[in-house]
Design a protein around this motif. Sequence first.
Motif, PDB file in Angstrom:
ATOM      1  N   UNK A   5      10.476   8.545   5.270  1.00  0.00           N
ATOM      2  CA  UNK A   5      10.146   9.616   6.203  1.00  0.00           C
ATOM      3  C   UNK A   5      10.916   9.402   7.491  1.00  0.00           C
TER       4      UNK A   5
ATOM      5  N   UNK B 160       5.698   0.514  15.844  1.00  0.00           N
ATOM      6  CA  UNK B 160       4.507   0.751  16.000  1.00  0.00           C
ATOM      7  C   UNK B 160       4.608   2.278  15.372  1.00  0.00           C
TER       8      UNK B 160
ATOM      9  N   UNK C 194       0.929  14.748   8.384  1.00  0.00           N
ATOM     10  CA  UNK C 194       0.074  14.315   7.454  1.00  0.00           C
ATOM     11  C   UNK C 194      -1.344  13.697   8.339  1.00  0.00           C
TER      12      UNK C 194
ATOM     13  N   UNK D  39       9.384   3.378   0.041  1.00  0.00           N
ATOM     14  CA  UNK D  39       7.994   3.703   0.218  1.00  0.00           C
ATOM     15  C   UNK D  39       7.399   2.694   0.939  1.00  0.00           C
TER      16      UNK D  39
ATOM     17  N   UNK E 199       5.826   0.925   4.728  1.00  0.00           N
ATOM     18  CA  UNK E 199       5.451   1.308   5.895  1.00  0.00           C
ATOM     19  C   UNK E 199       6.482   0.357   6.884  1.00  0.00           C
TER      20      UNK E 199
ATOM     21  N   UNK F 188      -4.859   6.234  10.035  1.00  0.00           N
ATOM     22  CA  UNK F 188      -3.394   5.442  10.295  1.00  0.00           C
ATOM     23  C   UNK F 188      -3.571   4.100   9.714  1.00  0.00           C
ATOM     24  N   UNK F 189      -4.712   3.371   9.708  1.00  0.00           N
ATOM     25  CA  UNK F 189      -4.704   1.857   9.299  1.00  0.00           C
ATOM     26  C   UNK F 189      -5.002   2.184   7.802  1.00  0.00           C
ATOM     27  N   UNK F 190      -5.428   3.183   7.142  1.00  0.00           N
ATOM     28  CA  UNK F 190      -5.558   3.149   5.743  1.00  0.00           C
ATOM     29  C   UNK F 190      -4.483   3.694   5.158  1.00  0.00           C
ATOM     30  N   UNK F 191      -3.676   4.636   5.726  1.00  0.00           N
ATOM     31  CA  UNK F 191      -2.452   5.219   5.021  1.00  0.00           C
ATOM     32  C   UNK F 191      -1.508   5.438   5.693  1.00  0.00           C
ATOM     33  N   UNK F 192      -1.393   5.575   6.891  1.00  0.00           N
ATOM     34  CA  UNK F 192       0.077   5.905   7.651  1.00  0.00           C
ATOM     35  C   UNK F 192       0.428   7.257   7.212  1.00  0.00           C
ATOM     36  N   UNK F 193       1.594   7.415   7.694  1.00  0.00           N
ATOM     37  CA  UNK F 193       2.352   8.746   7.142  1.00  0.00           C
ATOM     38  C   UNK F 193       2.974   9.273   8.232  1.00  0.00           C
ATOM     39  N   UNK F 194       3.297  10.704   7.811  1.00  0.00           N
ATOM     40  CA  UNK F 194       3.984  11.509   9.174  1.00  0.00           C
ATOM     41  C   UNK F 194       2.782  12.109   9.890  1.00  0.00           C
ATOM     42  N   UNK F 195       3.329  12.287  11.192  1.00  0.00           N
ATOM     43  CA  UNK F 195       2.229  13.028  12.087  1.00  0.00           C
ATOM     44  C   UNK F 195       1.508  13.962  11.679  1.00  0.00           C
TER      45      UNK F 195
ATOM     46  N   UNK G 255       3.774   4.697  12.039  1.00  0.00           N
ATOM     47  CA  UNK G 255       2.979   4.724  10.874  1.00  0.00           C
ATOM     48  C   UNK G 255       3.829   5.102   9.783  1.00  0.00           C
ATOM     49  N   UNK G 256       4.927   5.605   9.915  1.00  0.00           N
ATOM     50  CA  UNK G 256       5.875   6.234   8.870  1.00  0.00           C
ATOM     51  C   UNK G 256       6.321   5.139   7.896  1.00  0.00           C
ATOM     52  N   UNK G 257       6.602   5.751   6.703  1.00  0.00           N
ATOM     53  CA  UNK G 257       7.352   4.930   5.595  1.00  0.00           C
ATOM     54  C   UNK G 257       8.871   5.046   5.762  1.00  0.00           C
TER      55      UNK G 257
ATOM     56  N   UNK H 240      -1.615   1.494  13.263  1.00  0.00           N
ATOM     57  CA  UNK H 240      -0.227   2.453  13.546  1.00  0.00           C
ATOM     58  C   UNK H 240      -0.748   3.556  14.281  1.00  0.00           C
ATOM     59  N   UNK H 241       0.212   3.880  15.193  1.00  0.00           N
ATOM     60  CA  UNK H 241      -0.043   4.865  16.163  1.00  0.00           C
ATOM     61  C   UNK H 241      -0.129   6.374  15.213  1.00  0.00           C
TER      62      UNK H 241
ATOM     63  N   UNK I 211       0.725  -1.064  -0.008  1.00  0.00           N
ATOM     64  CA  UNK I 211       0.095   0.217   0.003  1.00  0.00           C
ATOM     65  C   UNK I 211       0.811   1.020  -0.006  1.00  0.00           C
ATOM     66  N   UNK I 212       0.546   2.259  -0.788  1.00  0.00           N
ATOM     67  CA  UNK I 212       1.236   3.440  -0.645  1.00  0.00           C
ATOM     68  C   UNK I 212       1.154   4.161   0.642  1.00  0.00           C
ATOM     69  N   UNK I 213       2.283   4.865   1.104  1.00  0.00           N
ATOM     70  CA  UNK I 213       2.166   5.302   2.387  1.00  0.00           C
ATOM     71  C   UNK I 213       1.364   6.766   2.388  1.00  0.00           C
TER      72      UNK I 213
END
Lengths: 334, 258
Positions: free
Chosen positions: B92, B85, A274, B130, B132, A265-272, B87-89, A333-334, A10-12
């Motif tokens: 990042x 835990x 975002x 890319x 996670x 967070x479950x769908x995509x994650x990313x930086x805080x 959520x970062x890739x 993911x948190x 999945x893309x982040x």
Amino acid sequence: MSSSRTLGALPAWPRLPGAGLGLAALGGLALIWLLAGFGAGQWQAPDWHDPIVRQLRLPRIANALLVGAALAMSGAALQALFRNPLADPGLIGTSSGAALGVIAVIALGIGGLSVPLAAFGGGLAVTALILLLNRLLQGGQAGLLIIGVVVGACCGAIVSLLLFLSDDLTLRGAMSWLSGSLAEARFAEHGYVLPVMALGAATLLLVARDLDCLLLGDDTARSLGVHVGRTRTLTAVGAALLAGGAVTLSGIIGFVGMMVPNAIALLGGGTRRQLMLWSAWVGALFLLLIDTLGRELAYPVDLPAGVMAAFAGPVFFIWLFRRLQGGRHDRPRL
Amino acid sequence: MTAPAFELDHIAVHAGSRCLFSARQLHIPAGSLCAIIGPNGAGKTTLLRALAGFHGHCHGHSLGQPLRAGQPRPLAWVGQHEGADSPLCVADYVMLGRRPQLGWLGRSSVADQQAVAQALGSMALQGLAGQRLATLSGGERQRAAIARALAQDTPLMLLDEPCNHLDIRHQQLLLRQLQQLAQQGRTLVCVLHELQLAANYADWLLLVADGQLVAQGTPDALLHGDLLSQVYRWPIRAERQAATGRWQLDVHGHGAVA
């Protein structure tokens, strides 16, 4: 191995800010337009010159968007602060303090203090008390959580005592506030709540990267130059400003702050950063959606948004809990 | 001749009135892969955290600079299980290593992005950039953590039990990579549980027990059965094989050492 690969593929979260944000904005505006058309149990294209739409429905829509965004964004920050996906603005005492302030004003009939002001003052005062106690006891992240729960329970006990001692009429007024309704606020109130919320949001966006570091552990964060204590305090204050503003506008609405950031967070994650921004946008639309549902489901009875959120909350909680138990790759993911 | 990575006269860590660790004359040469070894509860991580400046007091010099309490040290820290835990890739996450260089708005420059790309490359993680973090395997995540520390671009890297929960292959690969980093001029200090790994990969050892520094030196100077048996309270025979030059540790003695 294969499960890690499929999830990992999945893309982040959309890495195309232009296209992704444009789509989200357009979709959101379309949803707002659609929901604005619901009234008196039926739908018709919203007429912005209609006084009912202008004076009742639009302030309520603005209310839902602001409160939803504020609760979800402060939830996204607090889940990183506590390293706990179940963290919610209620945990840092904002809700319980606000409830205490309001019930005290209503039940004791303290004149001269308006209810929104009492909510706001109570929320911030209790948050400050929790932060101060944690600093005195040097509790760190775990201490903040425990002190938050304990002080929240104390506030709840005092609220119960005040309700127990008050007469029926007071009780009814207090209950309608405690169940969290978006129907009351007018644009005038947004005027003084909005700057406070903006200050809270700006604070959280500024500490977002440090929260990313803090999630790696205090030691790693420190070696990256993060001032751990200051980041914790700023996060709690920023989240309290946002949640305090939300409580002022709508009373107590639970679960939104917990649900929305987890789903994002479950769908995509990313930086805080975002996560916070997406949570704010999705939280705004989500609260508007369930408030409109509450308005229309049992028309002419207007179900409070807090009650609607409380119906949706447990279902989501069970789903999240099952995923939490589902092993490493499925953990939220948190 | 470069200044040693650490040259300390005195180091002490207290919790209340209790002394967790204390030592005099601790030396770690620059450009070495240094392993802190010792039995459970000996104070290995306590010592590593003290070297990082997270607690306790260190009196002496690091890379020629006097150490001052409360002043940030130019080092990268790799904790245990970091990012499990998050959520970062991966990209990042590695960019977090650039935090000290980023402005308060957190915008990354071309130089930052180059440093990240380079760090990813040196840990062979370009293909996972890319992905996670939470979906990586233990070995991949450990490599990502080291890439994050590399992006920080510091002369010192401190790692808390980097081989924990890694299988044999990944342990060997990781230590080989750490060895290469040391050969490029960085100083790496890590806590290692596996004596065999420490003996064969580290070029400097700190042996700790009961909150004290028992011995320090090269594997040749330090690894003899008597000292190890005494510290681990278990018969250990250490032997360097003449043919391969590799250390062989025999721990299958009978009966505990008093």
